[in-house]
Scaffold this active site. Structure first.
Site, mmCIF file in Angstrom:
data_model
loop_
_atom_site.group_PDB
_atom_site.id
_atom_site.type_symbol
_atom_site.label_atom_id
_atom_site.label_comp_id
_atom_site.label_asym_id
_atom_site.label_seq_id
_atom_site.Cartn_x
_atom_site.Cartn_y
_atom_site.Cartn_z
ATOM 1 N N ASP A 67 0.595 -1.163 -0.464
ATOM 2 C CA ASP A 67 0.058 0.325 -0.061
ATOM 3 C C ASP A 67 0.850 2.100 0.097
ATOM 4 O O ASP A 67 2.206 0.964 0.060
ATOM 5 C CB ASP A 67 -0.842 -0.111 1.161
ATOM 6 C CG ASP A 67 -0.127 -0.721 2.101
ATOM 7 O OD1 ASP A 67 0.889 -0.110 3.073
ATOM 8 O OD2 ASP A 67 -1.124 -0.864 4.052
ATOM 9 N N ASN A 136 -7.767 -2.749 14.169
ATOM 10 C CA ASN A 136 -8.788 -3.324 14.725
ATOM 11 C C ASN A 136 -8.907 -4.762 13.405
ATOM 12 O O ASN A 136 -9.901 -5.022 12.270
ATOM 13 C CB ASN A 136 -9.840 -2.325 13.883
ATOM 14 C CG ASN A 136 -8.942 -1.504 12.517
ATOM 15 O OD1 ASN A 136 -8.031 -2.248 12.079
ATOM 16 N ND2 ASN A 136 -9.615 -0.156 11.809
ATOM 17 N N HIS A 138 -7.624 -4.809 9.890
ATOM 18 C CA HIS A 138 -7.718 -4.375 9.136
ATOM 19 C C HIS A 138 -5.782 -4.860 8.139
ATOM 20 O O HIS A 138 -4.741 -6.040 9.105
ATOM 21 C CB HIS A 138 -7.321 -3.246 8.769
ATOM 22 C CG HIS A 138 -5.818 -2.266 8.989
ATOM 23 N ND1 HIS A 138 -5.436 -0.930 9.723
ATOM 24 C CD2 HIS A 138 -4.883 -2.612 9.064
ATOM 25 C CE1 HIS A 138 -4.984 0.011 10.208
ATOM 26 N NE2 HIS A 138 -3.458 -1.539 9.596
ATOM 27 N N GLU A 143 -9.737 -2.497 5.735
ATOM 28 C CA GLU A 143 -10.243 -1.655 6.469
ATOM 29 C C GLU A 143 -11.718 -2.869 7.101
ATOM 30 O O GLU A 143 -11.966 -3.382 5.880
ATOM 31 C CB GLU A 143 -10.977 -0.277 6.758
ATOM 32 C CG GLU A 143 -9.879 1.280 6.559
ATOM 33 C CD GLU A 143 -8.269 1.045 8.016
ATOM 34 O OE1 GLU A 143 -8.735 0.032 8.867
ATOM 35 O OE2 GLU A 143 -8.055 1.651 8.152
HETATM 36 C C1 F6R Z 1 1.800 -1.572 6.543
HETATM 37 C C2 F6R Z 1 0.364 -2.246 6.312
HETATM 38 C C3 F6R Z 1 -0.457 -2.257 7.502
HETATM 39 C C4 F6R Z 1 0.458 -2.401 8.905
HETATM 40 C C5 F6R Z 1 -0.665 -2.736 9.916
HETATM 41 C C6 F6R Z 1 0.233 -2.860 11.365
HETATM 42 O O1 F6R Z 1 1.680 -1.606 4.541
HETATM 43 O O2 F6R Z 1 -0.129 -2.710 4.975
HETATM 44 O O3 F6R Z 1 -1.670 -3.126 7.332
HETATM 45 O O4 F6R Z 1 1.011 -3.751 8.547
HETATM 46 O O5 F6R Z 1 -1.155 -0.884 9.939
HETATM 47 O O6 F6R Z 1 1.343 -1.405 11.429
HETATM 48 P P1 F6R Z 1 2.027 -1.329 12.639
HETATM 49 O O7 F6R Z 1 3.192 -2.470 12.631
HETATM 50 O O8 F6R Z 1 2.523 0.194 12.315
HETATM 51 O O9 F6R Z 1 1.020 -1.699 13.755
#
Ligand code: F6R
Length: 241
Positions: A67, A136, A138, A143
């Site tokens: 992403d 959450n 995701h 989401e």
């Molecule tokens: C990042 C991504 C997100 C993160 C998720 C956890 O490329 O796709 O889904 O993996 O938000 O983020 P952290 O590791 O910062 O807790």
């Protein structure tokens, strides 16, 4: 889903790096799906250390990130392009032309997402997809929703994700409100999936991902249906098991 218990963040990072380096040693031209965020930084550091010792080469690897924020240029420090270069690519022997991140600088969301889908499909989808998980549930920027998403698409970020990601910006107001993300269906095309999680703030999401119903209300729960999904999580993230 195979669940591997790690003691703490460092142990999780080493175990994840072991799985990624084994993939690359066994198949030097692997296609890797990669993630940004805080969780994978330790695994990237470990892979860099092993690369510098001469234990693993990324010269033939190609990568596709999940992403990117919409509206950020590649050289803006909060962009995922920048993050990947800083945290990983610039310290290994990967060819820059082999690294791919959705083009958040293209304001034409439909064109940017269609082009990314075309690239990922042409690469044959990842051999191994690395994922973090949001509080959450995701994955990527998919989401909680009433349906599972399909290909790469533009999403409106939820307030909780904006809040969680605002630590990397001067204020929550600076966090872009939209992002381009691989869809859940694309993520599921990877031949194997490695989810990493650390910390008690991920405990509910990790529990729901592994033990809850398969539902788009917790996008990561679909990974229960993947034939080769591995979760490496530390004690705090597994505390509800
Ligand atoms: C990042 C991504 C997100 C993160 C998720 C956890 O490329 O796709 O889904 O993996 O938000 O983020 P952290 O590791 O910062 O807790």
């Amino acid at each position: 889903m195979r669940i591997i218990h790690a003691k703490n963040y460092d142990d999780m990072s080493r175990k994840a790096a072991n799985i990624i380096s084994a993939q690359v040693i066994l198949k030097p031209d692997s296609v890797l799906g990669l993630a940004t965020g805080t969780t994978p930084i330790g695994a990237y550091q470990q892979l860099i250390a092993w690369h510098q010792k001469g234990d693993v080469s990324f010269a033939e690897v190609s990568t596709y990130n999940l992403d990117e924020y919409r509206g950020l240029k590649h050289d803006e420090p909060q962009s995922y392009h920048y993050f990947m270069n800083e945290q990983f690519f610039s310290s290994i022997d990967i060819k820059p032309a082999h690294t791919h991140v959705p083009d958040g600088s293209n304001p034409d969301a439909e064109a940017a997402c269609a082009e990314y889908d075309r690239l990922v499909e042409a690469a044959g989808y990842p051999d191994l997809q690395l994922l973090g998980i949001g509080n959450n549930g995701h994955i990527g920027f998919n989401e909680p929703d009433s349906v599972f998403s399909k290909g790469t698409h533009c999403v409106d970020l939820t307030e909780s994700t904006i809040e969680a990601n605002s630590r990397l910006f001067n204020s929550p107001d600076e966090v872009p409100r939209q992002a381009y993300t691989m869809g859940v269906q694309t993520i599921m095309q990877a031949r194997s999936i490695l989810v990493i999680a650390s910390g008690s703030n991920k405990a509910q999401a990790v529990f729901d991902m592994c033990k809850g119903p398969v539902t788009p209300a917790c996008p990561a729960s679909i990974l229960q249906l993947h034939p080769h999904a591995i979760v490496v999580a530390d004690e705090d993230a597994l505390s509800l098991f």
